[in-house]
Design a protein around this motif. Sequence first.
Motif, PDB file in Angstrom:
ATOM      1  N   ASP A   1       9.544   6.319  -4.624  1.00  0.00           N
ATOM      2  CA  ASP A   1       8.843   7.193  -3.688  1.00  0.00           C
ATOM      3  C   ASP A   1       7.414   6.681  -3.508  1.00  0.00           C
ATOM      4  OD1 ASP A   1       7.147   8.152  -5.748  1.00  0.00           O
ATOM      5  OD2 ASP A   1       8.636   9.649  -6.313  1.00  0.00           O
ATOM      6  N   THR A   2       6.711   7.261  -2.535  1.00  0.00           N
ATOM      7  CA  THR A   2       5.393   6.767  -2.150  1.00  0.00           C
ATOM      8  C   THR A   2       4.403   6.758  -3.300  1.00  0.00           C
ATOM      9  OG1 THR A   2       5.705   7.482   0.124  1.00  0.00           O
ATOM     10  CG2 THR A   2       3.450   7.158  -0.603  1.00  0.00           C
ATOM     11  N   LYS A   3       4.349   7.830  -4.070  1.00  0.00           N
ATOM     12  CA  LYS A   3       3.361   7.915  -5.151  1.00  0.00           C
ATOM     13  C   LYS A   3       3.632   6.880  -6.242  1.00  0.00           C
ATOM     14  CE  LYS A   3       2.075  12.741  -4.409  1.00  0.00           C
ATOM     15  NZ  LYS A   3       1.982  14.109  -4.985  1.00  0.00           N
ATOM     16  N   LYS A   4       4.915   6.652  -6.556  1.00  0.00           N
ATOM     17  CA  LYS A   4       5.250   5.640  -7.560  1.00  0.00           C
ATOM     18  C   LYS A   4       4.876   4.248  -7.067  1.00  0.00           C
ATOM     19  CE  LYS A   4       9.031   8.015  -9.961  1.00  0.00           C
ATOM     20  NZ  LYS A   4      10.497   8.002 -10.261  1.00  0.00           N
ATOM     21  N   ILE A   5       5.142   4.001  -5.772  1.00  0.00           N
ATOM     22  CA  ILE A   5       4.778   2.696  -5.189  1.00  0.00           C
ATOM     23  C   ILE A   5       3.283   2.473  -5.339  1.00  0.00           C
ATOM     24  CG2 ILE A   5       4.601   1.387  -3.031  1.00  0.00           C
ATOM     25  CD1 ILE A   5       7.211   2.749  -2.152  1.00  0.00           C
ATOM     26  N   ASN A   6       2.486   3.481  -5.035  1.00  0.00           N
ATOM     27  CA  ASN A   6       1.026   3.356  -5.141  1.00  0.00           C
ATOM     28  C   ASN A   6       0.597   3.054  -6.566  1.00  0.00           C
ATOM     29  OD1 ASN A   6       0.794   3.906  -2.415  1.00  0.00           O
ATOM     30  ND2 ASN A   6       0.259   6.072  -2.700  1.00  0.00           N
ATOM     31  N   ARG A   7       1.200   3.748  -7.531  1.00  0.00           N
ATOM     32  CA  ARG A   7       0.846   3.510  -8.938  1.00  0.00           C
ATOM     33  C   ARG A   7       1.197   2.084  -9.361  1.00  0.00           C
ATOM     34  NH1 ARG A   7       2.795   8.890  -9.865  1.00  0.00           N
ATOM     35  NH2 ARG A   7       4.800   8.077 -10.592  1.00  0.00           N
ATOM     36  N   ASN A   8       2.360   1.620  -8.926  1.00  0.00           N
ATOM     37  CA  ASN A   8       2.795   0.270  -9.298  1.00  0.00           C
ATOM     38  C   ASN A   8       1.922  -0.805  -8.644  1.00  0.00           C
ATOM     39  OD1 ASN A   8       4.879   1.245 -10.906  1.00  0.00           O
ATOM     40  ND2 ASN A   8       6.351   1.281  -9.201  1.00  0.00           N
ATOM     41  N   ILE A   9       1.551  -0.570  -7.383  1.00  0.00           N
ATOM     42  CA  ILE A   9       0.663  -1.525  -6.690  1.00  0.00           C
ATOM     43  C   ILE A   9      -0.660  -1.630  -7.423  1.00  0.00           C
ATOM     44  CG2 ILE A   9      -0.719  -1.913  -4.618  1.00  0.00           C
ATOM     45  CD1 ILE A   9       1.588  -0.769  -2.963  1.00  0.00           C
ATOM     46  N   LEU A  10      -1.255  -0.484  -7.751  1.00  0.00           N
ATOM     47  CA  LEU A  10      -2.558  -0.485  -8.410  1.00  0.00           C
ATOM     48  C   LEU A  10      -2.475  -1.164  -9.775  1.00  0.00           C
ATOM     49  CD1 LEU A  10      -5.471   0.339  -8.101  1.00  0.00           C
ATOM     50  CD2 LEU A  10      -4.918   2.582  -9.079  1.00  0.00           C
TER      51      LEU A  10
ATOM     52  N   MET B   1      -2.390  -4.908  -9.093  1.00  0.00           N
ATOM     53  CA  MET B   1      -3.680  -5.442  -8.650  1.00  0.00           C
ATOM     54  C   MET B   1      -4.664  -5.520  -9.812  1.00  0.00           C
ATOM     55  SD  MET B   1      -3.214  -6.167  -5.474  1.00  0.00           S
ATOM     56  CE  MET B   1      -4.590  -6.109  -4.344  1.00  0.00           C
ATOM     57  N   ARG B   2      -4.621  -4.546 -10.683  1.00  0.00           N
ATOM     58  CA  ARG B   2      -5.513  -4.583 -11.850  1.00  0.00           C
ATOM     59  C   ARG B   2      -5.126  -5.717 -12.793  1.00  0.00           C
ATOM     60  NH1 ARG B   2      -5.897   2.020 -12.806  1.00  0.00           N
ATOM     61  NH2 ARG B   2      -7.628   2.369 -11.333  1.00  0.00           N
ATOM     62  N   LEU B   3      -3.836  -6.001 -12.882  1.00  0.00           N
ATOM     63  CA  LEU B   3      -3.379  -7.118 -13.695  1.00  0.00           C
ATOM     64  C   LEU B   3      -3.894  -8.438 -13.129  1.00  0.00           C
ATOM     65  CD1 LEU B   3      -1.577  -8.479 -15.865  1.00  0.00           C
ATOM     66  CD2 LEU B   3       0.317  -8.319 -14.240  1.00  0.00           C
ATOM     67  N   LEU B   4      -3.793  -8.595 -11.837  1.00  0.00           N
ATOM     68  CA  LEU B   4      -4.278  -9.813 -11.191  1.00  0.00           C
ATOM     69  C   LEU B   4      -5.779  -9.988 -11.394  1.00  0.00           C
ATOM     70  CD1 LEU B   4      -2.260  -9.600  -7.836  1.00  0.00           C
ATOM     71  CD2 LEU B   4      -1.904 -11.260  -9.669  1.00  0.00           C
ATOM     72  N   ASP B   5      -6.517  -8.892 -11.258  1.00  0.00           N
ATOM     73  CA  ASP B   5      -7.967  -8.941 -11.479  1.00  0.00           C
ATOM     74  C   ASP B   5      -8.275  -9.354 -12.917  1.00  0.00           C
ATOM     75  OD1 ASP B   5      -8.847  -8.241  -8.937  1.00  0.00           O
ATOM     76  OD2 ASP B   5      -8.717  -6.085  -9.339  1.00  0.00           O
ATOM     77  N   LYS B   6      -7.545  -8.799 -13.861  1.00  0.00           N
ATOM     78  CA  LYS B   6      -7.783  -9.084 -15.271  1.00  0.00           C
ATOM     79  C   LYS B   6      -7.514 -10.550 -15.596  1.00  0.00           C
ATOM     80  CE  LYS B   6      -6.436  -7.584 -19.929  1.00  0.00           C
ATOM     81  NZ  LYS B   6      -5.555  -6.681 -20.709  1.00  0.00           N
TER      82      LYS B   6
ATOM     83  N   ALA C   1      -8.257   2.611  -3.729  1.00  0.00           N
ATOM     84  CA  ALA C   1      -7.399   2.945  -2.588  1.00  0.00           C
ATOM     85  C   ALA C   1      -7.238   1.735  -1.679  1.00  0.00           C
ATOM     86  CB  ALA C   1      -7.995   4.114  -1.808  1.00  0.00           C
ATOM     87  N   ARG C   2      -8.322   0.985  -1.515  1.00  0.00           N
ATOM     88  CA  ARG C   2      -8.247  -0.207  -0.653  1.00  0.00           C
ATOM     89  C   ARG C   2      -7.308  -1.252  -1.261  1.00  0.00           C
ATOM     90  NH1 ARG C   2     -10.252  -5.218   0.300  1.00  0.00           N
ATOM     91  NH2 ARG C   2     -10.362  -5.748   2.527  1.00  0.00           N
ATOM     92  N   LYS C   3      -7.296  -1.388  -2.581  1.00  0.00           N
ATOM     93  CA  LYS C   3      -6.387  -2.336  -3.228  1.00  0.00           C
ATOM     94  C   LYS C   3      -4.931  -1.988  -2.909  1.00  0.00           C
ATOM     95  CE  LYS C   3      -9.378  -3.653  -7.079  1.00  0.00           C
ATOM     96  NZ  LYS C   3      -9.585  -3.612  -8.541  1.00  0.00           N
ATOM     97  N   ILE C   4      -4.646  -0.704  -2.908  1.00  0.00           N
ATOM     98  CA  ILE C   4      -3.290  -0.265  -2.570  1.00  0.00           C
ATOM     99  C   ILE C   4      -2.990  -0.598  -1.109  1.00  0.00           C
ATOM    100  CG2 ILE C   4      -1.821   1.777  -2.254  1.00  0.00           C
ATOM    101  CD1 ILE C   4      -3.333   3.019  -4.674  1.00  0.00           C
ATOM    102  N   LEU C   5      -3.959  -0.368  -0.240  1.00  0.00           N
ATOM    103  CA  LEU C   5      -3.743  -0.614   1.190  1.00  0.00           C
ATOM    104  C   LEU C   5      -3.630  -2.108   1.504  1.00  0.00           C
ATOM    105  CD1 LEU C   5      -6.094   2.092   2.745  1.00  0.00           C
ATOM    106  CD2 LEU C   5      -3.588   2.040   2.779  1.00  0.00           C
TER     107      LEU C   5
ATOM    108  N   ASN D   1      -0.533  -3.307   3.496  1.00  0.00           N
ATOM    109  CA  ASN D   1      -0.692  -4.084   4.731  1.00  0.00           C
ATOM    110  C   ASN D   1       0.259  -5.270   4.754  1.00  0.00           C
ATOM    111  OD1 ASN D   1      -2.027  -4.737   7.238  1.00  0.00           O
ATOM    112  ND2 ASN D   1      -3.080  -6.384   6.147  1.00  0.00           N
ATOM    113  N   GLU D   2       0.395  -5.952   3.601  1.00  0.00           N
ATOM    114  CA  GLU D   2       1.329  -7.070   3.510  1.00  0.00           C
ATOM    115  C   GLU D   2       2.773  -6.580   3.647  1.00  0.00           C
ATOM    116  OE1 GLU D   2       0.501 -10.305   3.476  1.00  0.00           O
ATOM    117  OE2 GLU D   2      -1.554  -9.560   3.681  1.00  0.00           O
TER     118      GLU D   2
END
Length: 916
Positions: free
Chosen positions: A89-98, A101-106, A240-244, A248-249
């Motif tokens: 669902d949408t909320k789970k997708i957002n959590r997984n994306i974030l 992205m935090r993993l990539l940043d780290k 929020a922008r990281k999720i977007l 976007n992709e």
Amino acid sequence: MNGNRRHNVFSNRYYMIVGLILVLMFILALRLFILTVVQHDKWDKSASSQSTKMIYTSAPRGNIYDRNGQVLASNKQIFSVTFSSSSSDTKKINRNILKLMRLLDKDGDSYIDEFPIKLKKDGSMYWTYDKQQKEWLKSMDLKENLSAEQALKALRTRYGIPTSDTRYEAIEELQNTYNVTVPITPSTMTYTYDSEKTNFLTKWGCFSSKQESNGVSAKTAFNKLRKNFKISSSLSDKDARKILIVRNEMKSTESYIAATVAKEVSKKTIVKVGENTIPGASIQSQYKRYYPNKNTACHIMGYMGSISESNSSYYVDKLGYASTDLIGSSGIESAYETYLHGKSGVKKILVNSSGQYVKTISRTKPKKGKDVYLTIDLNLQKTAESALQSAISAAGSQCQSGATVAMDTKTGEVLAMASYPSYNPNIFANGITAKAWKSVQAKNTRDSLAPAPLYNNATMASVAPGSTFKPVTAVTALECGLDPNHYITDPMYIELGGHKWGTAQYNDGGGSYGAENLALGLQHSSNTYFIAIGTGYDWGAKKSLGYSKKITIPRIIGMSKQFGLGQKTGIELGETVTPSPTKARKLATYKTSLWSYLYNSAHTYFPKDVYSNYSKLKKNINTICSWMEANPSYTKLISRLSKETDMKQSKIASAASVIKYTYFAQATWTIADQFNISIGQGDNAYTPIQMCTYISALANNGVYNRASLVSGVENKGTVDKSKDRRTIKLKSSTIPAVVTGMKRVAKYGTLQTVFGSYKYSVAGKTGTAENQGTPQPASEIKYLKQHLASYNSQAGTSVTWKQVDKNIKKLMREQPEVYSSEEDAADMALRMASNYKITTKMIDAAKGSYDYYSWTETFAPADNPRIAVVTLLIQGGTSIHAAPVNKAILTKYFQLYGKSSGKTSTTTQTGSNTAD
């Protein structure tokens, strides 16, 4: 009785109903039979297409090789992180994306960021499209609020592009001739940035129409997207922008296709994502374009870029590319894109009504693109690039760019093509970033000769050829009846209309070359000799040369066209073609010059109520310029100026003299034009690739080959070049006579110091050509402020910058079509503030002047030519500065392809090293 009637009625109704039901059942059965049996294939196919989808896997691109099989472009395997919704669902997708992205940043991995809304440090937001548009306008010294139409009009004015040219032609000329990127769509006259923003908003479905999406702020769009995707209000805008970014992709691909989030990730990330700790994230093996030789042959190779909105329908919809695929954006990568791209792998899957993956039906592997084989020799290419860079460094500080081309004289195959400055196409291997793009742009967009790494000088720099054009004049004269052994005595200079055309020897303080025939005229590069044979008249002896055919400008230009000058060469790259000189072109040029002269001198010729009112002034100037074709007599011109314009009566006579004799009388072809064209000046303008095809045709005894960089494509065989070959109809004695003179140039003339004792016979010609323009500083305003005190001292004025700035704003407000930026208005504003005591000449004095274009053209062995080389140094000064490049290429060529090509004769002759 009544009962029987009632019974019959009901009985009849019963049978009617039963009959109707039976008929309907029959119709349904028949329809079912048609659908399931007769039309089975049709509906089965339709039903399948509604429930099956195709996933395309990009194929490795074909390699690009040189003529000997050395790799110029290949592919490099990389590992990328992808993300799919995984039926969450949408909320789970957002959590997984974030979490991803935090993993990539780290781990220090960069991710693809094409989301066009960015955050500032203060938390405010902006559109990247708006920023790019402002940056482009600023780089062009244009006002930030200019419309696309106003911006194009301003650039037309700045670069003197005739109003008769369509907007399509104007944009093409700006890009090809002046190396000015123009992000304007000519069909709609809108900025491409605006179109991209509108496409983005409508793609997301945030707004129902393009009209509704106009003017939407970045903050409004961001908040609406945040709401649509149910991004938690507890998250910062940054998160929020990281999720977007990932959303976007994902939006750019179908829901059942994983979106690429990051490319070339670290081993740490590969391991962590591979452990399936983040639902929806996975590691995928991909390929990126790789150029093992880095900058070498970069202008030939080209570079990779994303599929734009404008060509998406062609590549994605028609050819089946994925929207995230990279394509060739220039060079061979672009010209042979459909061959190099290969055939994508296809996985046919079944999806449910929600578009979610159900199962795989079939799979085909991707098929690598076809390899492309070029005509260039990598070793020769490296020599050409190294020699060119060395020559530019040795020529002096003003010389910062140039080009050289080596060609097989028998086939037209390009053996090497170098342009400087260059760039590393690997920086675009994963797509074009703003930082990378900026790094390869010209540093000073106000200077048309500023070096620009992406600009291919070999195919785009169209400039005057100078004396390298003289062999064309010689061929034309010989065809008209010139006796190559006839001697013409050099008068040192020819004077006409107060102007002297002198020889190099005379201009350098020397004397006469004496009696010259064609061979000596070429050796000396004698202007007086070529003016004589180019007009059919001995100006020293004042007698005709007795040609059987009259030699004219059209005849000389016509011959140059036969040799490929002023024509497309056939090269597989983008090229500039400056039209050959014509009366119409000259007329248009003189109209533009007269308009500028009258405008800049308006305070002298018109009363204040006219020169301070742009509308009135424009009407007066347009009226005067409209008389140019008619070219009225001096007396009639005075009368018309008096009756039809607002010019000051006291200035009419002097103005009429300038208008008539400097502009009207010169706006058609004159004998002076024939002088200039004969010696390679005037409106002649050609690129190095055109010059090389011309000199190759001369070396090939008049057999012209179109230029080519591609020798073949895998499984397609070699390219047949014979259809592009033609023979120029000339007397059998014409070319040998010209080559004899060109051999003397190498042995005793301007090339003597380079080729005088060279072990192979060489024929050649050098040339220097003027550029009448004035170098412009990166900022006119900074330049004027720096010299303001000097101007005041020279003019006896006390102008302050506050006065100048006030005039700048006034000019831009009252004359927006002339002054679209402060930089454009600054000079006139200063002159106005000084009451015109400060002149344009004073302003430009410290800007200096452009140095000469330096040309050298050679072919060898002279008696049986196999290779032709042409080198251009932009602001190279003396022509001899280009010659070492030719020598280095010829030497390397003979090392590579053998010494049996014919050594120079041991016969000795005497001669002098003079001229250009």
